[in-house]
Design an enzyme around this catalytic site. Structure first.
Site, PDB file in Angstrom:
ATOM      1  CB  SER A 243      27.919 -95.699  47.663  1.00  0.00           C
ATOM      2  OG  SER A 243      27.677 -95.476  49.018  1.00  0.00           O
ATOM      3  CG  ASP A 472      24.464 -89.102  48.724  1.00  0.00           C
ATOM      4  OD1 ASP A 472      24.088 -89.916  49.592  1.00  0.00           O
ATOM      5  OD2 ASP A 472      25.000 -89.447  47.667  1.00  0.00           O
ATOM      6  CG  HIS A 500      23.413 -93.093  47.904  1.00  0.00           C
ATOM      7  ND1 HIS A 500      24.489 -92.345  48.299  1.00  0.00           N
ATOM      8  CD2 HIS A 500      23.798 -94.389  48.021  1.00  0.00           C
ATOM      9  CE1 HIS A 500      25.481 -93.155  48.644  1.00  0.00           C
ATOM     10  NE2 HIS A 500      25.087 -94.392  48.476  1.00  0.00           N
TER      11      HIS A 500
END
Length: 530
Positions: A243, A472, A500
């Site tokens: 991320s 996601d 995610h």
């Protein structure tokens, strides 16, 4: 439902906390294109962001002492890990030993020292999640034994986070009050209350954090990573970032392409996009993830959102949010009823991983059918890192502090918000208003941004593996496409799934591809989809 150690490590630490929430078999086919299913691959065209220029290869004389430092290691609380402090300048442009800051780093040495490849740094995202906690709590479960045998497992808490002089903003009771604030105001009075809460939060960060608040940018943290690389004695930096950790890794590659080893960037961000685009598209990502959950929920028995289709489930969830906005539900804590804001946070938390869907299903049943807001509050507390004693982790402070420093606010004031809120609601009927109003936190920030959107080519770096998941919630798949495209040596690995981040999950295809890259420096064929 009890989350697995892998889930708590990779997700509950806040791989990507959204601003609004203060967030198979392999086939070697053509890369998925812009005609992907609704909500997937849809992003605004990347603006003409200026290139991120690499730093000079020669280390400046005034920084040599930082690069030459020797780390003093000692045993940590976590079995097998040792810890040390890394000294870095507060301001790389004007280093002054009197202002130095100390960052906490942890490592578990490679199991097979004779075949050691190097130190594998990892970052769980946020920004603001603790890489030290992540390494100590999740490395054993995330990385297979053969990877841990060849690499030192290393976590560095970035400046302003975790154990590295963390940003401080509000006390526990003050945070409780802040998280109760209505984030989708329906009147001028509620809007004033929200803006006042943002001002109080921002002022608290400035008063309690001081000068450091202006020196926790992603570029500065990337430079810290290069200092650590040298202090560990490695010529190349090896890295796995999730991320926001993908942005940190990409920025590192852009600044230090000559020092870039094998980088895995999973659940990728596109550094070219301005804040307005990022927040709006992230809202769309959560909408896509919710619809995936809703389709699963309504297909089974006793779904509190009905038994028809995702559209009906979305309407029912919106109705539920409106009901708790009008009358919060009891939660078991008389001082913290389940408000609309906390309910939204709880739902969003569970969209980070398919593993959390059963927990969300049960929580919605308790709230909608039984009038019990406790389970959804538990999910919200998990996201907000609220401990049973009422204290909070540092991610909720570090996230806006780093984000607001890295890029100008998406909306400068409430008047500008009125011109953009419709586009947020179009991107996400369920979460759009929440995301839109949250952009005004950075508008209240007491420190001017030092960063801006950039394009990163990292010319001269070895292959960089970018991993993107089609559904996601927090980092839309199109961002992974964008990052892989702009990197001169970017290789995109696609996961046709939910959640995610993909590596370390249930896809043996993804795990095998990433492990082969880390261990053998073999990149998957361009266009590989798992």
């Amino acid at each position: 439902m009890t989350m697995s150690l892998r889930t708590t490590g990779r997700l509950a630490l806040g791989l990507l906390a959204s601003t609004a929430l203060l967030a198979t078999a392999c086939s070697s086919n053509d890369r998925p294109d812009e005609r992907a299913p609704s909500g997937i691959g849809e992003t605004s065209p990347a603006p003409d962001a200026p290139p991120l220029e690499p730093l000079p290869e020669e280390i400046p004389a005034e920084l040599r002492s930082y690069y030459d430092q020797e780390l003093s290691w000692s045993a940590c609380d976590a079995a097998g890990f040792e810890c040390a402090s890394l000294t870095v300048p507060l301001d790389y442009e004007n280093p002054d030993p009197a202002d130095d800051i100390r960052l906490t780093v942890t490592r578990d040495r490679a199991g097979d020292a004779s075949r050691r490849i190097g130190a594998l740094l990892m970052n769980p995202g946020g920004p603001g999640a603790s890489a030290v906690d992540f390494a100590q709590g999740s490395a054993e479960y995330l990385f297979p034994e053969e990877v841990r045998a060849r690499y030192d497992m290393v976590g560095l808490d970035a400046r302003g986070t975790g154990r590295s002089e963390p940003v401080e903003c509000l006390s526990g009771p003050e945070m409780d009050e802040y998280t109760l604030t209505d984030r989708t105001p329906d009147s001028d009075a509620e809007a004033d209350q929200l803006l006042a809460a943002f001002e109080e939060f921002a002022t608290g960060c400035q008063e309690r954090t001081g000068e450091l608040l202006g020196h926790i940018s992603t570029i500065e943290s990337a430079r810290d990573m290069d200092v650590l690389r040298a202090a560990l004695g490695d010529e190349d930096l090896y890295y796995v970032g999730f991320s926001y950790g993908t942005k940190l890794g990409a920025v590192y590659a852009g600044l230090f392409p000559q020092n870039t080893g094998r980088l895995v960037l999973d659940a990728a961000m596109d550094p070219r996009l301005p804040t307005l685009n990022t927040d709006r598209e992230q809202a769309g990502g959560f909408e896509t993830a919710f619809r995936s959950f809703a389709e699963d929920c309504v297909s089974g028995p006793d779904c509190a959102l009905g038994s028809e289709d995702a559209d009906d489930a979305s309407r029912r969830l919106s109705d539920f949010f409106a009901e708790v906005d009008a009358e919060p539900l009891p939660s078991g804590d008389p001082n913290r009823p389940l408000t609309e804001s906390l309910a939204t946070t709880g739902v969003s938390m569970a969209l980070y991983a398919e593993d959390l869907w059963p927990m969300l299903r049960a929580a919605l049943t308790a709230a909608i059918d039984e009038g019990d807001g406790g389970p959804l509050l538990e999910l919200a507390d998990m996201y907000n890192e609220r401990e049973p004693d009422g204290s909070y982790g540092t991610t909720m402070f570090a996230f806006p502090a780093i984000s607001c420093l890295d890029s100008p606010a998406g909306n400068e004031d409430a008047e500008a918000l009125e011109d953009t809120i419709g586009s947020y609601e179009e991107a996400s009927p369920t979460f759009g208003r929440d995301f839109a109003w949250a952009t005004l936190l950075c508008a209240a920030w007491p420190v001017e941004p030092t960063g801006h959107p950039v394009s990163i080519a990292a010319e001269g770096a070895t292959d960089i593996l970018v991993v993107g998941t089609l559904r996601d919630p927090a980092t839309p798949y199109a961002w992974a496409q964008g990052l892989a495209d702009q990197l001169a040596t970017g290789i995109l690995l696609t996961y046709d799934g939910d959640g995610h981040g993909a590596y370390g999950g249930t896809s043996e295809c993804v795990n095998s591809a990433v492990n082969s890259y880390l261990l053998e420096n073999i990149s998957p064929e361009e266009g590989t989809t798992c």
